[in-house]
Design an enzyme around this catalytic site. Structure first.
Site, PDB file in Angstrom:
ATOM      1  N   GLY A  20      24.401  -4.998   6.847  1.00 26.31           N
ATOM      2  CA  GLY A  20      24.015  -3.673   7.347  1.00 26.31           C
ATOM      3  C   GLY A  20      24.045  -2.694   6.188  1.00 26.31           C
ATOM      4  N   PHE A  21      24.254  -1.414   6.506  1.00 29.82           N
ATOM      5  CA  PHE A  21      24.219  -0.390   5.462  1.00 29.82           C
ATOM      6  C   PHE A  21      25.293  -0.616   4.398  1.00 29.82           C
ATOM      7  CE2 PHE A  21      21.832   1.834   8.740  1.00 29.82           C
ATOM      8  CZ  PHE A  21      20.804   2.361   7.979  1.00 29.82           C
ATOM      9  N   GLU A 178      18.908  11.799  21.372  1.00 29.78           N
ATOM     10  CA  GLU A 178      17.595  11.395  20.842  1.00 29.78           C
ATOM     11  C   GLU A 178      16.793  10.628  21.897  1.00 29.78           C
ATOM     12  OE1 GLU A 178      19.190  11.099  16.222  1.00 29.78           O
ATOM     13  OE2 GLU A 178      19.031   9.292  17.408  1.00 29.78           O
TER      14      GLU A 178
END
Ligand code: FAD
Length: 358
Positions: A20-21, A178
């Site tokens: 991942g990040f 969102e």
């Protein structure tokens, strides 16, 4: 990998779990170091999670937010990418345990396994109110949202049609906000000309939050601004009412039942089980409590980074579970490994806060 690195007889073995990040950034930052890296992930792609909501609402294709890990590292001969699931660490023998019985030896280990959605002890709600964490979650939600409109188009019973046109999002953090805004835009702006029997503008998008405001991690005035923006899109914002039941028929909150065929869970996260693998101290969300240099207490050769850890910054404030924090930690750990190989030590990790966005 340089020719010299490739020819090292016994390069320092770094195993990184999670691309991942955090894990990917550590891998990038270790370029040029005298190490052999094994990067393990149970998915074959790196995922840009901040844009998952756009896949879930049919604004982006899956290929626009996911990239094969192998492809990203194809020019790095010292990196071996493994598609595998880790289910433990044998720290005494410095081995990572895979669920198929294989093991991976390491000199230094980086755990970057992230977090998952959590149902506060109500895992039975998951089939009715899926969360948004993986590409599969996003395509599942996209299918459910679009199919709800399709079914409503053919439904003649007004109550059943209303339930099909009611979309409930539980949790008003950045993901919930969102999603609510984008589903409202879909119903209000994108879909109306495509349907004949229903007016998609009459769809209800209900955002339910147990706390007193949306975007609790942001300043009060920004929360209020976000709430006004959502309401101007037609989103119904319900605050201070925890959801007490999710089922195939809808949700229960504040003692009321709301009939809805599409529920989305955006209310809580739990860390990966990295702390359990090492029997290490963890907070209530399962996040491993690391030392100031991001090592696991009692294990100087094991680092843990990103959403799977809890750490306070030098000012005492918790480092947030967001992508820039995971990336900064990945870079810090890579720099620490390089420093150690030179016989040096770095000062503790310090988070540089560049602000938050939703
Ligand atoms: C819907 C959503 C929206 C978000 N929006 C934002 C945003 O707008 N801005 C922002 O900054 N942050 C956002 N975040 C948070 C951000 O994505 C995370 O903070 C970040 O991904 C953390 O990075 P990480 O490396 O710790 O974990 P991840 O990026 O989650 O990576 C963990 C990796 O570990 C792998 N893995 C897990 N367990 C195992 C195992 N047992 N074996 C092998 N591999 C394993 C996973 O497959 C995954 O690839 C959002 C998150 C979500 C879910």
């Amino acid at each position: 990998m340089t020719t010299e690195q490739a020819q090292l007889p016994n390069p320092h073995r770094v195993v990184i779990v999670g691309a991942g990040f955090g894990g990917l950034e550590a891998t990038f930052r270790l370029a040029g170091a005298p190490v052999a890296i094994t990067l393990v992930d149970r998915r074959n792609h790196h995922l840009f999670q901040p844009l998952l909501y756009q896949v879930a609402t049919a604004s982006l294709a899956t290929s626009e937010i996911a990239w094969p890990i192998r492809y990203l590292l194809r020019d790095r001969a010292e990196v071996t990418t493994l598609f595998a699931t880790v289910n433990g660490v044998d720290a005494a023998n410095k081995r990572v345990l895979l669920d198929d019985g294989d093991t991976l030896p390491y000199d230094t280990l980086i755990l970057a396994t992230g977090a998952f959605h959590a149902y506060f002890g109500h895992d039975e709600w998951e089939p009715f109110a899926p969360g948004l964490k993986t590409l599969e979650d996003a395509t599942t939600l996209r299918r459910r949202i679009l199919v709800a409109f399709e079914r409503a188009e053919r439904e003649t019973d007004p109550a059943r049609r209303a339930a099909l046109l009611t979309f409930v999002i539980v949790g008003a953090g950045p993901t919930g906000v969102e999603l609510a805004g984008t589903i409202a835009e879909l119903a209000r702006d994108t879909l109306p000309p495509d349907f004949r029997n229903i007016d998609t503008q009459h769809a209800r998008v209900v955002l339910i939050e147990a706390g007193p405001r949306v975007l609790a991690g942001f300043a009060d005035d920004l929360s209020a601004y976000a709430q006004r923006s959502l309401e101007s899109l037609g989103v119904e914002v319900v605050l201070g009412k925890p959801v007490t039941e999710c089922s195939a028929d809808g949700v229960m909150y504040g003692g009321e039942q709301l009939a809805a065929k599409t529920l989305i869970w955006a209310a809580g996260v739990r860390a990966s089980p990295a702390a359990e693998w090492l029997n290490a101290p963890a907070d209530r969300a399962g996040r491993l409590q690391v030392n100031p240099d991001l090592t696991v207490p009692g294990h100087p050769d094991i680092f843990a980074i990103g959403d799977t850890v809890a750490i306070a910054d030098t000012d005492g404030k918790p480092v947030p579970g967001i992508a820039p924090a995971a990336k900064q930690q990945g870079r810090y750990v890579a720099d620490t490994i390089k420093a150690r190989l030179r016989g040096e030590t770095l000062p503790p990790f310090h988070y540089k806060n560049s602000g938050s966005l939703a």
